[in-house]
Design a protein around this motif. Structure first.
Motif, PDB file in Angstrom:
ATOM      1  N   ARG A  40     -34.765 -79.257 -14.172  1.00 23.75           N
ATOM      2  CA  ARG A  40     -34.252 -79.379 -15.537  1.00 23.75           C
ATOM      3  C   ARG A  40     -34.852 -80.604 -16.249  1.00 23.75           C
ATOM      4  O   ARG A  40     -35.131 -80.556 -17.449  1.00 23.75           O
ATOM      5  CB  ARG A  40     -32.724 -79.467 -15.517  1.00 23.75           C
ATOM      6  N   LYS A  41     -35.070 -81.665 -15.501  1.00 26.74           N
ATOM      7  CA  LYS A  41     -35.650 -82.876 -16.094  1.00 26.74           C
ATOM      8  C   LYS A  41     -37.063 -82.615 -16.596  1.00 26.74           C
ATOM      9  O   LYS A  41     -37.405 -82.993 -17.732  1.00 26.74           O
ATOM     10  CB  LYS A  41     -35.662 -84.009 -15.064  1.00 26.74           C
TER      11      LYS A  41
ATOM     12  N   GLN B 297     -33.267 -71.814  -9.564  1.00 26.32           N
ATOM     13  CA  GLN B 297     -32.452 -72.979  -9.185  1.00 26.32           C
ATOM     14  C   GLN B 297     -31.892 -73.612 -10.448  1.00 26.32           C
ATOM     15  O   GLN B 297     -32.348 -74.683 -10.877  1.00 26.32           O
ATOM     16  CB  GLN B 297     -33.307 -73.998  -8.404  1.00 26.32           C
ATOM     17  N   PRO B 298     -30.892 -72.988 -11.071  1.00 26.75           N
ATOM     18  CA  PRO B 298     -30.392 -73.477 -12.371  1.00 26.75           C
ATOM     19  C   PRO B 298     -29.741 -74.854 -12.317  1.00 26.75           C
ATOM     20  O   PRO B 298     -29.637 -75.518 -13.348  1.00 26.75           O
ATOM     21  CB  PRO B 298     -29.371 -72.399 -12.779  1.00 26.75           C
ATOM     22  N   ASN B 299     -29.319 -75.290 -11.145  1.00 26.26           N
ATOM     23  CA  ASN B 299     -28.632 -76.582 -11.033  1.00 26.26           C
ATOM     24  C   ASN B 299     -29.525 -77.689 -10.478  1.00 26.26           C
ATOM     25  O   ASN B 299     -29.033 -78.795 -10.209  1.00 26.26           O
ATOM     26  CB  ASN B 299     -27.385 -76.440 -10.145  1.00 26.26           C
ATOM     27  N   ASP B 300     -30.801 -77.407 -10.295  1.00 25.51           N
ATOM     28  CA  ASP B 300     -31.716 -78.415  -9.754  1.00 25.51           C
ATOM     29  C   ASP B 300     -32.044 -79.443 -10.838  1.00 25.51           C
ATOM     30  O   ASP B 300     -32.624 -79.113 -11.872  1.00 25.51           O
ATOM     31  CB  ASP B 300     -32.993 -77.747  -9.241  1.00 25.51           C
ATOM     32  N   ALA B 301     -31.682 -80.695 -10.575  1.00 28.85           N
ATOM     33  CA  ALA B 301     -31.855 -81.759 -11.575  1.00 28.85           C
ATOM     34  C   ALA B 301     -33.320 -82.022 -11.885  1.00 28.85           C
ATOM     35  O   ALA B 301     -33.685 -82.273 -13.049  1.00 28.85           O
ATOM     36  CB  ALA B 301     -31.181 -83.041 -11.087  1.00 28.85           C
TER      37      ALA B 301
ATOM     38  N   CYS C 202     -36.238 -72.605 -13.049  1.00 25.33           N
ATOM     39  CA  CYS C 202     -34.862 -72.903 -13.438  1.00 25.33           C
ATOM     40  C   CYS C 202     -33.954 -71.693 -13.249  1.00 25.33           C
ATOM     41  O   CYS C 202     -32.775 -71.826 -12.913  1.00 25.33           O
ATOM     42  CB  CYS C 202     -34.822 -73.383 -14.883  1.00 25.33           C
ATOM     43  N   ARG C 203     -34.507 -70.501 -13.454  1.00 31.16           N
ATOM     44  CA  ARG C 203     -33.718 -69.289 -13.222  1.00 31.16           C
ATOM     45  C   ARG C 203     -33.371 -69.149 -11.741  1.00 31.16           C
ATOM     46  O   ARG C 203     -32.307 -68.643 -11.393  1.00 31.16           O
ATOM     47  CB  ARG C 203     -34.484 -68.055 -13.701  1.00 31.16           C
TER      48      ARG C 203
END
Length: 225
Positions: free
Chosen positions: A177-178, A170-174, A167-168
């Protein structure tokens, strides 16, 4: 015929020095090394085409063949069987970089292929992802797939670590995050279960046989009075 040469290289590693003379051509430095690197790159490209066409089984076959072609060039592999077969040739920095990049791509893509199957072997997904992370610790794709595999194998704590790192990057990867949210929810449920268990144990200790009016701890004193 390239595939047969690759298999021959594997046999060299498997059966040892007794076949070194017949297989040593696969490990000679120079033009042969470049040819093997090019062949592996070609097989990887074919695998990518099959993957885009949703022909997962064919893609897996190409990636495996590419890795077999590269096996004899990898000093990490040949060092493990030192004394039982020919040593890997000394590669230039450019050849070493191409070798690692192709291996990373193939293992990453193999993990992606396995996740597309109806029945997913998550332990194998984990294995391939960890191989990538051995060479590329910050590879987001491998971190994500290692996290997903850990989650499906029931290890939410490890999954959270991999997914947080992904996440660090690719913080915007859905998708990242899911699955990170899934890991957090699993950890929360595990915590609540442990909390309830300990509360139940503490409660039973407070109301146990030795603490009641009729318990063994109170009885003798009452009798003495």
């Amino acid at each position: 015929m390239a595939g047969m040469e690759a298999v021959g290289g594997e046999e060299c590693l498997e059966f040892g020095a007794g076949v070194e003379a017949s297989c040593s051509g696969l490990f000679k430095p120079g033009p042969k090394v470049d040819a093997q690197l090019q062949e592996a790159g070609k097989l990887k490209t074919e695998g990518n085409t099959f993957y885009r066409e949703k022909k997962v089984r064919s893609a897996i076959g190409r990636y495996h063949r590419a890795l077999i072609v590269l096996r004899g060039l990898d000093s990490d592999v040949t060092a493990a069987v030192k004394g039982f077969g020919p040593e890997a040739p000394v590669l230039s920095s450019e050849q070493e970089e191409l070798l690692r990049n192709t291996q990373v791509d193939c293992y990453n893509n193999l993990a992606a292929c396995l996740l597309q199957r109806q029945t997913v072997d998550y332990s194998r997904v984990m294995e391939y992802s960890l191989r990538v992370l051995q060479w590329r610790p910050g590879d987001v794709k491998a971190l994500y797939r290692a996290g997903v595999a850990s989650l499906e194998l029931g290890d939410a704590h490890t999954a959270r670590q991999y997914l947080l790192t992904a996440c660090r990057g690719q913080p915007n990867d859905a998708n990242v995050r899911k699955h990170l949210q899934r890991a957090e929810e699993m950890l929360s449920k595990e915590y609540q279960k442990e909390k309830a268990l300990y509360q139940g144990m503490f409660s039973s200790q407070k109301t146990g046989p030795g603490d009641g009016l009729n318990g063994a701890g109170v009885g003798p004193k009452a009798h003495g009075q």
